[in-house]
Design an enzyme around this catalytic site. Structure first.
Site, PDB file in Angstrom:
ATOM      1  N   LYS A 238      -0.721 -29.893  -9.282  1.00 26.43           N
ATOM      2  CA  LYS A 238      -1.070 -30.728 -10.425  1.00 26.43           C
ATOM      3  C   LYS A 238      -0.116 -30.502 -11.598  1.00 26.43           C
ATOM      4  O   LYS A 238       0.468 -29.432 -11.760  1.00 26.43           O
ATOM      5  CB  LYS A 238      -2.516 -30.456 -10.849  1.00 26.43           C
ATOM      6  CG  LYS A 238      -3.569 -30.921  -9.836  1.00 26.43           C
ATOM      7  CD  LYS A 238      -3.676 -32.436  -9.805  1.00 26.43           C
ATOM      8  CE  LYS A 238      -4.632 -32.943  -8.733  1.00 26.43           C
ATOM      9  NZ  LYS A 238      -6.035 -32.776  -9.097  1.00 26.43           N
ATOM     10  N   ARG A 278      -8.749 -27.940  -1.884  1.00 27.48           N
ATOM     11  CA  ARG A 278      -8.026 -29.130  -1.425  1.00 27.48           C
ATOM     12  C   ARG A 278      -6.543 -28.891  -1.686  1.00 27.48           C
ATOM     13  O   ARG A 278      -6.126 -28.725  -2.831  1.00 27.48           O
ATOM     14  CB  ARG A 278      -8.509 -30.375  -2.177  1.00 27.48           C
ATOM     15  CG  ARG A 278      -7.892 -31.680  -1.707  1.00 27.48           C
ATOM     16  CD  ARG A 278      -8.503 -32.853  -2.462  1.00 27.48           C
ATOM     17  NE  ARG A 278      -7.960 -34.132  -2.002  1.00 27.48           N
ATOM     18  CZ  ARG A 278      -6.872 -34.713  -2.490  1.00 27.48           C
ATOM     19  NH1 ARG A 278      -6.198 -34.126  -3.482  1.00 27.48           N
ATOM     20  NH2 ARG A 278      -6.452 -35.871  -2.015  1.00 27.48           N
TER      21      ARG A 278
END
Length: 300
Positions: A238, A278
């Protein structure tokens, strides 16, 4: 608050996902041309998908220890263009059908559209991973109920088309953990009212949150355990992690070079109670989860 063990044994369309003793890793397969990290990875000329290559990639994740393969047909990166349900089905359903013939691994469809979820579940998916926490498509809970699919409910305050990257998102007036917690409680209540019992909650790292808010949420993740549901942490590659490791005067590391930062954040999430990671880099996530599990068992 003490965790409720029965909520950590999930019924995924008749298949069990047991998160009571150790966490699971969810491997990411994006069948999109524009996802922030791996968009276009399986694209052929003429907007076709190399299904065989995509399935081989998914199977390599299974060999590395992924318990779930999460399949996406629409990018949810900030500013991404909306994709029709028909196009999303075209991208994901044939892949899911082929993958199901090769393995019994749990398959998750990453969508907020009831029509897409229905098509995926008919092809053998068992989990619906909804970034909107059942707020974008009110018909989705009924689809999950019909197939007895487990539901991952994520906090996203805005549609992807309206969001900006974490580096550009200003903090909201309300404290982030309380805001996420209240949203996820409503999502859980909505799922329960629809007759869905197997529920996972996801705080939605990077979705409509500032860099500071993402890190504060990561540090306060354990507070979300009060909702008595397994936590999924999706921090892999991210942008807020890239911001953290960026050297002064240099450009931010591209997503593919954020593996070490992702490993650090995933370890923090596991230490703070995450039950599902994830991840793009499955092997690293599996090893991290194993180390944290052995440490926690030794301390028990």
């Amino acid at each position: 608050m003490r965790e409720n063990p029965e909520h950590y044994l999930l019924d995924c369309s008749g298949c069990e996902l047991d998160l009571r003793r150790k966490p699971a890793v969810m491997g990411i397969v994006n069948l999109t041309p524009d996802s922030f990290s791996d968009g276009g990875m399986f694209q052929l000329p003429g907007e076709k998908t190399d299904l065989d290559r995509a399935v081989d990639y998914a199977l390599s994740m299974v060999r590395e220890g992924a318990a779930i393969i999460d399949v996406g047909g629409e990018s949810t990166r900030p500013g991404a263009e909306k994709v029709s349900a028909a196009e999303e089905i075209h991208r994901t359903a044939p892949f899911i059908s082929l993958l199901r013939k090769k393995t019994d691994v749990l398959i998750s469809i990453d969508t907020y559209k009831a029509e897409v979820a229905d098509a995926a579940l008919r092809q053998g998916a068992q989990i619906v991973n909804d970034i909107s926490g059942f707020t974008f498509d009110r018909a989705l809970p009924a689809v999950c109920r019909r197939y007895r699919a487990a539901a991952v409910l994520m906090h996203a305050p805005l549609t992807p088309q309206s969001m900006k990257w974490s580096t550009e998102t200003l903090p909201a007036p309300e404290e982030i953990t309380r805001r996420v917690m209240a949203f996820l409680q409503r999502a859980v209540d909505s799922a329960k009212n629809a007759g869905i019992d197997s529920i996972v909650i996801d705080p939605g790292f990077g979705f409509g949150k500032s860099v500071e808010e993402n890190f504060r949420l990561l540090g306060n993740l354990q507070a979300l355990l009060e909702l008595q549901r397994p936590l999924l942490a999706g921090v892999s590659r991210k942008s807020f992690l890239g911001h953290a490791v960026q050297k002064q005067g240099e450009s931010e590391l591209p997503p593919a070079e954020r593996r070490d930062a992702s490993n650090a954040a995933q370890t923090i999430a596991l230490m703070n109670g995450a039950s599902i990671i994830r991840a793009h880099d499955v092997r690293s996530a599996v090893h991290g989860a194993a180390v944290v599990s052995v440490m926690k068992n030794a301390m028990a």
